[in-house]
Design a protein around this motif. Sequence first.
Motif, short mmCIF file in Angstrom:
data_model
loop_
_atom_site.label_atom_id
_atom_site.label_comp_id
_atom_site.label_asym_id
_atom_site.label_seq_id
_atom_site.Cartn_x
_atom_site.Cartn_y
_atom_site.Cartn_z
N MET A 1 1.00 -1.26 -0.12
CA MET A 1 -0.02 -0.05 -0.19
C MET A 1 0.89 1.20 0.09
O MET A 1 1.79 1.30 0.80
N SER A 2 0.57 2.14 -0.89
CA SER A 2 1.28 3.34 -0.99
C SER A 2 0.60 4.44 -0.21
O SER A 2 -0.60 4.60 -0.20
N LEU A 3 1.65 5.02 0.63
CA LEU A 3 0.80 6.03 1.43
C LEU A 3 0.98 7.43 1.09
O LEU A 3 1.02 8.40 1.83
N GLN A 4 1.49 7.85 -0.37
CA GLN A 4 1.84 8.99 -0.89
C GLN A 4 0.44 9.94 -1.00
O GLN A 4 0.65 10.96 -0.83
N GLU A 5 -0.52 9.11 -1.25
CA GLU A 5 -1.79 9.91 -1.37
C GLU A 5 -2.60 10.34 -0.13
O GLU A 5 -2.84 9.50 0.61
N THR A 7 -5.41 10.36 1.53
CA THR A 7 -6.58 9.50 1.67
C THR A 7 -7.09 9.29 3.09
O THR A 7 -6.15 8.90 3.97
N GLU A 9 -8.31 6.15 4.24
CA GLU A 9 -7.78 4.95 4.15
C GLU A 9 -6.31 5.13 4.53
O GLU A 9 -5.99 4.16 5.45
N ASN A 10 -5.27 5.86 3.97
CA ASN A 10 -4.20 5.90 4.54
C ASN A 10 -4.16 6.41 5.79
O ASN A 10 -3.13 5.85 6.46
N GLU A 13 -4.47 3.53 8.04
CA GLU A 13 -3.63 2.63 8.02
C GLU A 13 -2.24 3.19 9.02
O GLU A 13 -1.86 2.59 9.74
N MET A 14 -2.25 4.29 8.75
CA MET A 14 -1.05 5.05 9.68
C MET A 14 -1.54 4.93 11.07
O MET A 14 -0.56 4.78 12.02
N TYR A 40 -2.29 16.32 6.10
CA TYR A 40 -1.71 14.82 5.68
C TYR A 40 -0.22 14.71 5.81
O TYR A 40 0.48 13.89 6.34
N LYS A 44 1.92 12.13 8.22
CA LYS A 44 2.83 10.99 7.40
C LYS A 44 4.03 11.11 7.77
O LYS A 44 4.91 10.11 8.22
#
Length: 75
Positions: A1-5, A7, A9-10, A13-14, A40, A44
Amino acid sequence: MSLQEPTTENVHEMMDVMRMKLQIVNPAALDAENFDLNRYDEIKELYDMVSNKSKISVSEMDAIVSELGKLTKSK
């Protein structure tokens, strides 16, 4: 899963990873719905720091949770 966007959902996850690494007893304290997606990059940055540490001191934990508190949505 890429956390770059940035969202929701991200953020979920974080927050799941940070809850485990910071040993947060009250999961509602890091409820992803309470965080502002406009912040964000800052979320991040904290996630990257927490996920890359093997041990986190109590004072670091307090500081991280305090910073996360500043990134929540305004009431």
